[in-house]
Design a protein around this motif. Structure first.
Motif, PDB file in Angstrom:
ATOM      1  N   GLY A  92       0.806  -1.225   0.000  1.00 55.85           N
ATOM      2  CA  GLY A  92       0.000   0.000   0.000  1.00 55.85           C
ATOM      3  C   GLY A  92       0.835   1.268   0.000  1.00 55.85           C
ATOM      4  N   GLN A  96       0.716   4.108  -3.220  1.00 59.53           N
ATOM      5  CA  GLN A  96       0.454   5.531  -2.972  1.00 59.53           C
ATOM      6  C   GLN A  96       1.581   6.417  -3.464  1.00 59.53           C
ATOM      7  OE1 GLN A  96      -1.897   6.561   0.686  1.00 59.53           O
ATOM      8  NE2 GLN A  96      -1.424   4.441   1.192  1.00 59.53           N
ATOM      9  N   THR A 113      -2.290  -5.466   1.377  1.00 61.46           N
ATOM     10  CA  THR A 113      -1.125  -5.469   2.262  1.00 61.46           C
ATOM     11  C   THR A 113      -1.568  -5.972   3.624  1.00 61.46           C
ATOM     12  OG1 THR A 113      -0.224  -3.636   1.020  1.00 61.46           O
ATOM     13  CG2 THR A 113       0.695  -3.997   3.216  1.00 61.46           C
ATOM     14  N   CYS A 130       0.501   3.456   4.930  1.00 64.50           N
ATOM     15  CA  CYS A 130      -0.261   2.214   4.880  1.00 64.50           C
ATOM     16  C   CYS A 130      -0.179   1.520   6.227  1.00 64.50           C
ATOM     17  CB  CYS A 130       0.325   1.323   3.778  1.00 64.50           C
ATOM     18  SG  CYS A 130      -0.342  -0.346   3.726  1.00 64.50           S
ATOM     19  N   ARG A 131      -1.307   0.987   6.698  1.00 59.78           N
ATOM     20  CA  ARG A 131      -1.299   0.270   7.971  1.00 59.78           C
ATOM     21  C   ARG A 131      -1.547  -1.213   7.761  1.00 59.78           C
ATOM     22  NH1 ARG A 131      -4.057   3.515  12.695  1.00 59.78           N
ATOM     23  NH2 ARG A 131      -1.956   3.790  13.456  1.00 59.78           N
ATOM     24  N   ALA A 132      -1.364  -1.651   6.506  1.00 59.19           N
ATOM     25  CA  ALA A 132      -1.451  -3.074   6.209  1.00 59.19           C
ATOM     26  C   ALA A 132      -2.762  -3.674   6.711  1.00 59.19           C
ATOM     27  CB  ALA A 132      -0.250  -3.791   6.812  1.00 59.19           C
ATOM     28  N   CYS A 133      -3.884  -3.122   6.244  1.00 61.53           N
ATOM     29  CA  CYS A 133      -5.178  -3.553   6.773  1.00 61.53           C
ATOM     30  C   CYS A 133      -5.650  -4.880   6.193  1.00 61.53           C
ATOM     31  CB  CYS A 133      -6.241  -2.481   6.533  1.00 61.53           C
ATOM     32  SG  CYS A 133      -6.755  -2.402   4.810  1.00 61.53           S
ATOM     33  N   CYS A 136      -7.258  -3.820   0.747  1.00 63.22           N
ATOM     34  CA  CYS A 136      -6.833  -2.537   0.194  1.00 63.22           C
ATOM     35  C   CYS A 136      -7.925  -1.836  -0.614  1.00 63.22           C
ATOM     36  CB  CYS A 136      -5.588  -2.732  -0.665  1.00 63.22           C
ATOM     37  SG  CYS A 136      -4.784  -1.174  -1.017  1.00 63.22           S
ATOM     38  N   VAL A 137      -8.212  -0.579  -0.250  1.00 65.52           N
ATOM     39  CA  VAL A 137      -9.255   0.195  -0.931  1.00 65.52           C
ATOM     40  C   VAL A 137      -8.683   1.260  -1.864  1.00 65.52           C
ATOM     41  CG1 VAL A 137     -10.987  -0.095   0.885  1.00 65.52           C
ATOM     42  CG2 VAL A 137      -9.445   1.865   0.976  1.00 65.52           C
ATOM     43  N   LEU A 138      -7.360   1.287  -2.025  1.00 66.38           N
ATOM     44  CA  LEU A 138      -6.733   2.357  -2.814  1.00 66.38           C
ATOM     45  C   LEU A 138      -7.326   2.488  -4.211  1.00 66.38           C
ATOM     46  CD1 LEU A 138      -2.955   1.947  -1.868  1.00 66.38           C
ATOM     47  CD2 LEU A 138      -4.477   3.832  -1.249  1.00 66.38           C
ATOM     48  N   CYS A 145      -4.867   6.482   0.958  1.00 71.29           N
ATOM     49  CA  CYS A 145      -5.430   5.558   1.938  1.00 71.29           C
ATOM     50  C   CYS A 145      -6.182   6.278   3.066  1.00 71.29           C
ATOM     51  CB  CYS A 145      -4.332   4.697   2.552  1.00 71.29           C
ATOM     52  SG  CYS A 145      -4.996   3.665   3.873  1.00 71.29           S
ATOM     53  N   ARG A 147      -7.637   4.831   5.570  1.00 71.70           N
ATOM     54  CA  ARG A 147      -7.435   4.133   6.846  1.00 71.70           C
ATOM     55  C   ARG A 147      -6.168   4.612   7.544  1.00 71.70           C
ATOM     56  NH1 ARG A 147      -9.528  -1.052   4.039  1.00 71.70           N
ATOM     57  NH2 ARG A 147     -11.734  -0.810   4.531  1.00 71.70           N
ATOM     58  N   THR A 148      -5.229   5.127   6.787  1.00 71.76           N
ATOM     59  CA  THR A 148      -3.966   5.571   7.362  1.00 71.76           C
ATOM     60  C   THR A 148      -3.838   7.087   7.374  1.00 71.76           C
ATOM     61  OG1 THR A 148      -2.987   3.612   6.364  1.00 71.76           O
ATOM     62  CG2 THR A 148      -1.466   5.238   7.260  1.00 71.76           C
TER      63      THR A 148
HETATM   64  S1  SF4 Z   1      -6.300   0.349   2.370  1.00 66.57           S
HETATM   65 FE1  SF4 Z   1      -4.633   1.523   3.243  1.00 66.57          FE
HETATM   66  S2  SF4 Z   1      -3.975   0.342   5.036  1.00 66.57           S
HETATM   67 FE2  SF4 Z   1      -5.162  -1.038   3.741  1.00 66.57          FE
HETATM   68  S3  SF4 Z   1      -3.607  -2.052   2.471  1.00 66.57           S
HETATM   69 FE3  SF4 Z   1      -4.394  -0.293   1.284  1.00 66.57          FE
HETATM   70  S4  SF4 Z   1      -2.978   1.366   1.753  1.00 66.57           S
HETATM   71 FE4  SF4 Z   1      -2.653  -0.221   3.311  1.00 66.57          FE
END
Ligand code: SF4
Ligand code: SF4
Lengths: 224, 311
Positions: A92, A96, A113, A130-133, A136-138, A145, A147-148
């Motif tokens: 992620g 970005q 991620t 990125c918080r490795a959720c 991934c919604v990117l 992101c 979430r981050t």
């Molecule tokens: S949505 Fe955000 S936190 Fe989740 S994998 Fe993608 S970049 Fe990382």
């Protein structure tokens, strides 16, 4: 080390649906399992075959770079001319940074991620992307992101705290003695998402009512 | 979206086509709420305030539970409450508990909010929750009310809660287009009504009301008649997304210079004049269902403003 898992092919095809020439960009950095040239090429041919079978051929090329999280290197390593979208094999963060360096065309994630297995020690300032959720919604948020980069991790922002594109929350940067050396007011992530999606002609994605994050898949310690 | 049903006096009056007025109550970090109770009585005595919001940890400053305060004030005064509930401090389980609790206590309105970040308030070391956002909280309330289950399929036992749910809007948001999309999402989530951030400029309110007219959710525009110049200045300078017209500030600055005995009366007159014509203007707009008057502790103007509009 950063661990990623492949997104389902159907999800990737949906993200790439509006495009006809896609550059698949691998990453030779810390992402595991390896997501380099060989994997990028495999994705490229998979997408070509599957899109053809669905009746709308997407042409793909594949390259790789040494690290997709490197703002300095990317302009030399990636030449997006002639492509109308890119698909990133990286984490992620890589997705970005690609969207930051190449704002005129969208870069979509090929991976979810899932976590960062270990921390790298590097000099200088870093910022969190990125918080490795693991979900991934990117691909739907203009490569930014929520979430981050949204202080509240909102899925339907911006909140009322967004003024002039800035977030209501300030971040303090401290030195090794713990003293504050700088106070930064971050950009509002949802303002950035709105601007980017509008620029890409996808305001409809901003308008979309999004489900809450599934925190159930985020409980530490995780294993895969 | 399921058809809206009116459970509260607020929604019943709106549906009957009445232009409604709501007030605001801000209980403190205290177990003594007698000051807000007496303020609620004042609001009730106007005879025109249909309901009042009870704030939930406003600005992320900790305060007595808004659920408990809403219940006590409503019980004691008979004035209907709009229970404000923010996602900043509660996860989805706690939200479900409080929504059911509110219905069991006879509350009829919830205003679903995300809330300021916990870092901005009295307790910046708190773990920020934000498990849901305000929009998904609207969805959660509607799901419990309309379907008798939460968003994850868990059914509630016995009768369904009878609650109307509102969302917040910000007429001063730049770009306005983003705010309109946001309110479209809240409407899709099932909002029964909107209440807005404070507006001073009738033109800003008008532009906003026209931009959201197609959404079809009855909207109450927020106003805050300032008691002092410092209050007006505070809104102008420090409240996100709110700006006060220069003309307003200039006139107020002159009143500030008057001798003390005269000052209060002149400021009241000025506020009444200004907000009567403000409300008359916005009342013409189709999307405008009423006015949310946030003049906390300033009873001298609320009655006269409403009378001025309605006469
Ligand atoms: S949505 Fe955000 S936190 Fe989740 S994998 Fe993608 S970049 Fe990382
Ligand atoms: S201002 Fe923007 S980034 Fe900050 S919390 Fe609100 S939506 Fe998130």
């Amino acid at each position: 080390m950063i661990i990623t898992k492949e997104k389902p092919l159907d999800e990737i095809l949906e993200l790439l649906e509006p495009f006809s020439k896609v550059l698949v960009v691998g990453c030779d950095g810390c992402v595991q399992p390896p997501r380099g040239l060989r994997e990028a090429e495999t994705y490229a041919s998979l997408i070509e075959m599957a899109s053809k079978a669905r009746g709308k051929q997407i042409e793909c090329s594949a390259i790789t770079v040494s690290r997709q999280c490197c703002e300095e290197g990317l302009p030399n390593w990636v030449k997006p001319d002639g492509f109308d979208a890119m698909l990133s094999m990286a984490c992620g963060i890589g997705v970005q940074v690609m969207n930051i360096i190449f704002p005129e065309i969208p870069t979509f994630p090929a991976q979810n991620t899932v976590f960062m297995g270990a921390e790298e020690k590097r000099e200088g300032r870093m910022y969190e992307l990125c918080r490795a959720c693991g979900d991934c919604v990117l691909g739907e948020t203009g490569g930014i992101c929520p979430r981050t980069r949204c202080a509240k991790g909102l899925m339907n922002g911006p909140c009322g705290g967004c003024v002039g594109g800035k977030c209501e929350v300030t971040v303090q940067i401290k030195d090794w003695k713990g003293e504050v050396v700088e106070e930064v007011q971050n950009d509002c992530a949802w303002y950035l998402i709105f601007e980017r999606l509008r620029m890409l002609g996808r305001a409809d994605l901003f308008r979309k009512l999004r489900d809450p994050t599934d925190f159930g898949i985020w409980v530490p310690p995780r294993r895969i | 979206m399921a058809e809206r049903k009116a459970f509260s006096e607020l929604m019943k009056k709106i549906e009957a086509g009445e232009f409604v007025y709501t007030g605001e109550l801000e209980p403190h970090r205290s177990i003594d709420i007698s000051d807000v109770v007496s303020w609620a009585k004042t609001l009730k005595e106007t005879g025109r305030i249909v309901a009042a919001n009870v704030t939930d940890n406003p600005r992320s400053d900790s305060a007595i539970s808004s659920l408990v305060a809403s219940y006590l004030i409503q019980k004691e005064t008979g004035l209907e409450m709009i229970y404000q509930l923010r996602t900043a401090d509660r996860n989805r389980l706690a939200l479900i508990s409080d929504i059911l609790g509110a219905a069991a206590l006879g509350l009829k309105n919830i205003l679903a909010l995300t809330g300021d970040h916990t870092k901005t308030g009295t307790t910046p070391s708190a773990k920020p929750v934000f498990d849901l956002d305000g929009t998904n909280l609207i969805r959660l309330v509607r799901s419990l009310v309309d379907e008798g289950k939460d968003l994850w399929g868990n059914e509630i036992h016995g009768p369904r809660p009878e609650l109307n749910v509102g969302g917040a809007g910000n007429p001063g948001m730049e770009p306005l287009e983003a705010e309109v999309f946001k309110l479209e999402r809240k409407a899709e989530a099932g909002a029964d009504f909107f209440q807005t951030q404070v507006v001073f400029d009738a033109e800003v309110a008008r532009r906003f009301l026209r931009a959201i007219e197609h959404i079809g959710v009855p909207t109450l525009i927020g106003i805050f008649p300032p008691r002092t110049y410092a209050q007006a200045e505070f809104f102008d300078k420090f409240v996100p997304g709110v700006s006060v017209p220069r003309e307003f500030m200039e006139k107020f600055a002159k009143l500030k210079e008057l001798p003390k005995e005269k000052r209060k009366e002149k400021i009241n007159e000025f506020n009444v004049d200004y907000f009567v014509s403000f409300i008359k203007e916005i009342k013409k707009e189709k999307a405008c269902a009423g006015c949310h008057i946030m003049a906390v502790g300033y009873p001298d103007v609320i009655g006269p403003i409403i009378e001025g509009v309605e006469k």
